[in-house]
Design a protein around this motif. Sequence first.
Motif, PDB file in Angstrom:
ATOM      1  N   ARG A 191       0.845  -1.207   0.000  1.00 18.53           N
ATOM      2  CA  ARG A 191       0.000   0.000   0.000  1.00 18.53           C
ATOM      3  C   ARG A 191       0.875   1.251   0.000  1.00 18.53           C
ATOM      4  O   ARG A 191       2.043   1.229   0.378  1.00 18.53           O
ATOM      5  N   TYR A 195       0.167  11.190   4.409  1.00 15.20           N
ATOM      6  CA  TYR A 195       0.235  11.488   5.853  1.00 15.20           C
ATOM      7  C   TYR A 195       0.120  12.998   6.030  1.00 15.20           C
ATOM      8  O   TYR A 195       0.918  13.753   5.453  1.00 15.20           O
ATOM      9  N   LEU A 288      -6.748  -5.263   4.780  1.00 21.07           N
ATOM     10  CA  LEU A 288      -5.353  -4.962   5.123  1.00 21.07           C
ATOM     11  C   LEU A 288      -4.468  -4.770   3.900  1.00 21.07           C
ATOM     12  O   LEU A 288      -3.530  -3.995   3.919  1.00 21.07           O
ATOM     13  N   THR A 293      -7.379   3.027   3.678  1.00 22.61           N
ATOM     14  CA  THR A 293      -8.007   3.283   4.962  1.00 22.61           C
ATOM     15  C   THR A 293      -7.457   4.568   5.544  1.00 22.61           C
ATOM     16  O   THR A 293      -6.573   5.204   4.962  1.00 22.61           O
ATOM     17  N   ASP A 295      -6.346   6.323   9.387  1.00 20.64           N
ATOM     18  CA  ASP A 295      -6.150   6.198  10.831  1.00 20.64           C
ATOM     19  C   ASP A 295      -5.553   7.478  11.398  1.00 20.64           C
ATOM     20  O   ASP A 295      -4.644   8.062  10.801  1.00 20.64           O
ATOM     21  N   ASN A 297      -3.003   8.856  13.765  1.00 20.06           N
ATOM     22  CA  ASN A 297      -1.783   8.291  14.349  1.00 20.06           C
ATOM     23  C   ASN A 297      -1.368   8.998  15.627  1.00 20.06           C
ATOM     24  O   ASN A 297      -0.537   8.488  16.382  1.00 20.06           O
ATOM     25  N   ARG A 323      -3.662   4.879   4.211  1.00 19.63           N
ATOM     26  CA  ARG A 323      -2.970   3.866   3.414  1.00 19.63           C
ATOM     27  C   ARG A 323      -3.655   3.828   2.061  1.00 19.63           C
ATOM     28  O   ARG A 323      -4.886   3.833   1.997  1.00 19.63           O
ATOM     29  N   GLY A 392       0.145  -4.736   3.803  1.00 16.31           N
ATOM     30  CA  GLY A 392      -0.540  -3.481   4.087  1.00 16.31           C
ATOM     31  C   GLY A 392       0.381  -2.297   4.229  1.00 16.31           C
ATOM     32  O   GLY A 392      -0.045  -1.148   4.129  1.00 16.31           O
ATOM     33  N   GLY A 393       1.657  -2.582   4.482  1.00 15.27           N
ATOM     34  CA  GLY A 393       2.605  -1.499   4.727  1.00 15.27           C
ATOM     35  C   GLY A 393       3.109  -0.876   3.446  1.00 15.27           C
ATOM     36  O   GLY A 393       2.704  -1.255   2.337  1.00 15.27           O
TER      37      GLY A 393
ATOM     38  N   LEU B 207       0.419  -0.493  17.346  1.00 20.31           N
ATOM     39  CA  LEU B 207       0.595  -1.342  16.172  1.00 20.31           C
ATOM     40  C   LEU B 207       1.081  -0.511  14.990  1.00 20.31           C
ATOM     41  O   LEU B 207       0.882   0.704  14.949  1.00 20.31           O
ATOM     42  N   HIS B 208       1.677  -1.185  14.019  1.00 21.03           N
ATOM     43  CA  HIS B 208       2.103  -0.516  12.796  1.00 21.03           C
ATOM     44  C   HIS B 208       0.872  -0.299  11.914  1.00 21.03           C
ATOM     45  O   HIS B 208       0.126  -1.236  11.649  1.00 21.03           O
ATOM     46  N   SER B 209       0.696   0.949  11.483  1.00 23.48           N
ATOM     47  CA  SER B 209      -0.530   1.243  10.737  1.00 23.48           C
ATOM     48  C   SER B 209      -0.528   0.610   9.350  1.00 23.48           C
ATOM     49  O   SER B 209      -1.574   0.481   8.732  1.00 23.48           O
ATOM     50  N   GLY B 210       0.644   0.216   8.842  1.00 26.10           N
ATOM     51  CA  GLY B 210       0.673  -0.472   7.564  1.00 26.10           C
ATOM     52  C   GLY B 210       0.178  -1.898   7.711  1.00 26.10           C
ATOM     53  O   GLY B 210      -0.722  -2.337   7.007  1.00 26.10           O
ATOM     54  N   SER B 211       0.736  -2.582   8.697  1.00 19.88           N
ATOM     55  CA  SER B 211       0.382  -3.992   8.876  1.00 19.88           C
ATOM     56  C   SER B 211      -1.044  -4.167   9.397  1.00 19.88           C
ATOM     57  O   SER B 211      -1.658  -5.197   9.163  1.00 19.88           O
ATOM     58  N   TYR B 212      -1.557  -3.183  10.138  1.00 21.63           N
ATOM     59  CA  TYR B 212      -2.843  -3.379  10.804  1.00 21.63           C
ATOM     60  C   TYR B 212      -3.938  -2.396  10.396  1.00 21.63           C
ATOM     61  O   TYR B 212      -5.085  -2.550  10.791  1.00 21.63           O
ATOM     62  N   GLY B 213      -3.568  -1.360   9.640  1.00 21.48           N
ATOM     63  CA  GLY B 213      -4.574  -0.347   9.284  1.00 21.48           C
ATOM     64  C   GLY B 213      -5.649  -0.903   8.375  1.00 21.48           C
ATOM     65  O   GLY B 213      -5.352  -1.373   7.284  1.00 21.48           O
ATOM     66  N   THR B 310       3.954   6.030  11.728  1.00 23.72           N
ATOM     67  CA  THR B 310       2.790   5.295  11.256  1.00 23.72           C
ATOM     68  C   THR B 310       2.360   4.276  12.296  1.00 23.72           C
ATOM     69  O   THR B 310       2.566   3.083  12.153  1.00 23.72           O
ATOM     70  N   VAL B 311       1.737   4.804  13.359  1.00 21.19           N
ATOM     71  CA  VAL B 311       1.359   3.965  14.476  1.00 21.19           C
ATOM     72  C   VAL B 311      -0.148   4.005  14.672  1.00 21.19           C
ATOM     73  O   VAL B 311      -0.796   5.026  14.411  1.00 21.19           O
ATOM     74  N   ILE B 312      -0.706   2.866  15.049  1.00 29.63           N
ATOM     75  CA  ILE B 312      -2.076   2.857  15.570  1.00 29.63           C
ATOM     76  C   ILE B 312      -1.932   2.631  17.067  1.00 29.63           C
ATOM     77  O   ILE B 312      -1.472   1.572  17.501  1.00 29.63           O
TER      78      ILE B 312
END
Lengths: 451, 451
Positions: A191, A195, A288, A293, A295, A297, A323, A392-393, B207-213, B310-312
């Motif tokens: 993704r 930001y 994902l 999406t 978020d 941060n 993302r 997703g990253g 959490l990492h917003s890439g992996s979990y967003g 990039t944090v959740i």
Amino acid sequence: MTLNDHLDTAQADQELFELLRIPSVSADPTHQADMGRAAEFLRAKLDRLGFEARVDPTAGHPVVYAERLKAPGAPTVLIYGHYDVQPEAPLEMWTTPPFEPTVRNGRIYARGSTDDKGQAYAHVRGAELLLSQGELPVNLKFLLEGEEEVGSRNLEPYIREHQDELQADVIVISDGSRFAPDVPTVTYGLRGLSYVEVHVTGANRDLHSGSYGGAAPNPINALASIIARLKDEQGRVTVPGFYDGVEELTDQEREMWAQLPHNDAEFAASIGATALPGEAGYSTLERLWARPTLDVNGIWGGYQGEGSKTVIAGKAGAKISMRLVPGQDPERITELVKQYIPTLAPEGAQVEVVGLHGGQPVKVDLDSPYVQAAGAALERVYGKRPAYARTGGSIPIVAAFRSLLGAPVLLVDMGLNEDAPHSPNESFALSDYHNGILTSAYLLQEIGQLR
Amino acid sequence: MTLNDHLDTAQADQELFELLRIPSVSADPTHQADMGRAAEFLRAKLDRLGFEARVDPTAGHPVVYAERLKAPGAPTVLIYGHYDVQPEAPLEMWTTPPFEPTVRNGRIYARGSTDDKGQAYAHVRGAELLLSQGELPVNLKFLLEGEEEVGSRNLEPYIREHQDELQADVIVISDGSRFAPDVPTVTYGLRGLSYVEVHVTGANRDLHSGSYGGAAPNPINALASIIARLKDEQGRVTVPGFYDGVEELTDQEREMWAQLPHNDAEFAASIGATALPGEAGYSTLERLWARPTLDVNGIWGGYQGEGSKTVIAGKAGAKISMRLVPGQDPERITELVKQYIPTLAPEGAQVEVVGLHGGQPVKVDLDSPYVQAAGAALERVYGKRPAYARTGGSIPIVAAFRSLLGAPVLLVDMGLNEDAPHSPNESFALSDYHNGILTSAYLLQEIGQLR
């Protein structure tokens, strides 16, 4: 005889251990000399393998570049990796010293074992394995940097400067995790990211909530109301135009991913969450990997200390990122967000939106011969069909490769989440290292047949 | 001859200056001895006036208590004030030293001049003025504390302990500002307070917003959505039952306040705001003084530093307070909020609401003879009808007087906002001080006629 029978694991392990013993922590200036040692170790090894290899200085830590172009007519492959590692702190959490590689239960414990010395070196040994049987089936280039853990800030200038030299038909990166232990994985999409930072101002100073509450604009309430309106009840982002051009998932992708060993309840439990909220109409993996999406941060404003303070803050702010997926352009999305958010400002709230940074989404066509070659290589190593996943990253350098070199990027991850990259007791399974060497060799063979 | 003709302003000024020279900063332990000196100064003065006066120790700084009960059958008046002052910092911002009272342009510049030594001492001199003409027309008690600027934490226990002794028919406090320079003001109402802290949890870690967003619950987004739903489009608080029992403004109040010299544009400009948002259907003064409201006082969560991360976040939180009006009970409101907010939690967000503190709203009946007496006294001093105002803030000690002594509290403020209490160059107009002395004397005369 297969390549497997020619793999000298003892020698491969011993050399990797030697590399892992060099504490090449890019973030720590006291390790400056170690950075040079690690780069030289790799250069010398590639030189011994018959590559034209050199250590190129940059404004930061050096880049190791090597090439062996002896397969006329065959594709050119550029393998990217990094020899720098995360700091080892907290040292007391390590069972054995971070720079003294130790094997326990079939795993190499050492800083950098999986991220990324182990995975990068698997490619070096993969080339060596092929060379032990004859000439390489492709033209091969190695680009091994020393600043990945500190933001790769000198890599893009380096690529620009060496754009001609670095030309390749495909770029291969192994710097991440497979979907699951039993699942060899080709990652064909990342993704992107947009930001922004939002600043909301009410009055020109903090006010007493007794004297002013009921009449003064409250920038925190205003910010909350803005954020609340950025997604609808269906979990969709409300920014007008946000979904324009978004590439929909194909039926093939939906079916493939539905087969993967994923379980929502286990996934939620793994992060201690009671639910996995998101955009309606998509599975968790689809959300994902293939859906954009939004978020928040970070958020701040007013009094954050102990107890109560009756203040109406003059300012509040938030960091918000989106993302992005193929079909979305980070600059365009940032522009749309900058236009939209101020329209959500309640009366009395002045809103400023600043774009911080962006990253392009990346996807390689599933039908691409390189994706197919990677799949075939993994099948030869593991004896089963690999998963075709996205992630997703965002990996900013992938987008830079993409735009500067114009070549597709294959992510052939050899590690696992349980390797704990960036954490104490980072490790890399010996079997993953050995399979990684084989994967690299088979991949080059498969790509070599694409001429 | 009026009382005015007997007022010895030179002597009154000189004595106040003497009190102002004592740096009785309650927050600063190095001023411990000065606290005792200021208390003794007041005790000795009241003793000379024929009061039974004493300095009572507390767990903190002492209380000065004095009484003269020589008006059998007449009402008993308790005057509350404080002799401690705010710290003087930043010292370099003062034009003349904070503890060397200096008169410029008809104003006394000194720390404590308006808050509250000047206003408290005006009452002492008011009693003296009356005594110079004969006996006091009321039974009079003085309660002068030394911890108002540090939260009055030992005053409520003191009042409890001396509940019988402190009994009075009315309590008079002069520790604030009049509505405007030309507007003598009787303040007959204060808002109350309910203050809560809200904690929202998503995953069990950042959490990492890439992996979990797209799948992980985001507690900041959740918190924003909760806050956004606490008020509706009309600016009304949505907590069910919140407005139950709220005393509506009377026509008399609406008319009175509409006459006051208030201008929305000037008010907005004074705080640098572009609008004065609030509950629909009420004027600004009505919203500030007689309507309950809700403000977020602080918010936090995730990354608040420079640049992008990039944090959740796993957690987020906010401090939220409601100003309350007569008819609302802080404990009940806090309970309603604790019940309501969790029902707003989006999927995956776990919400905890903690009550921090509360304060009762206070209102004295406009038709009360004491309010009328205060109005008559001000009219005799200023030659014009005073304003009957309320104020938006809460004075916790007023509610304690109310509940422990059961007497109405009259707020007869002598200062002005421009006196800059708590700021450098705090001042008190000489004319306000002198008018304050007269107001005090006339007020006791008026109350004396209520027998």
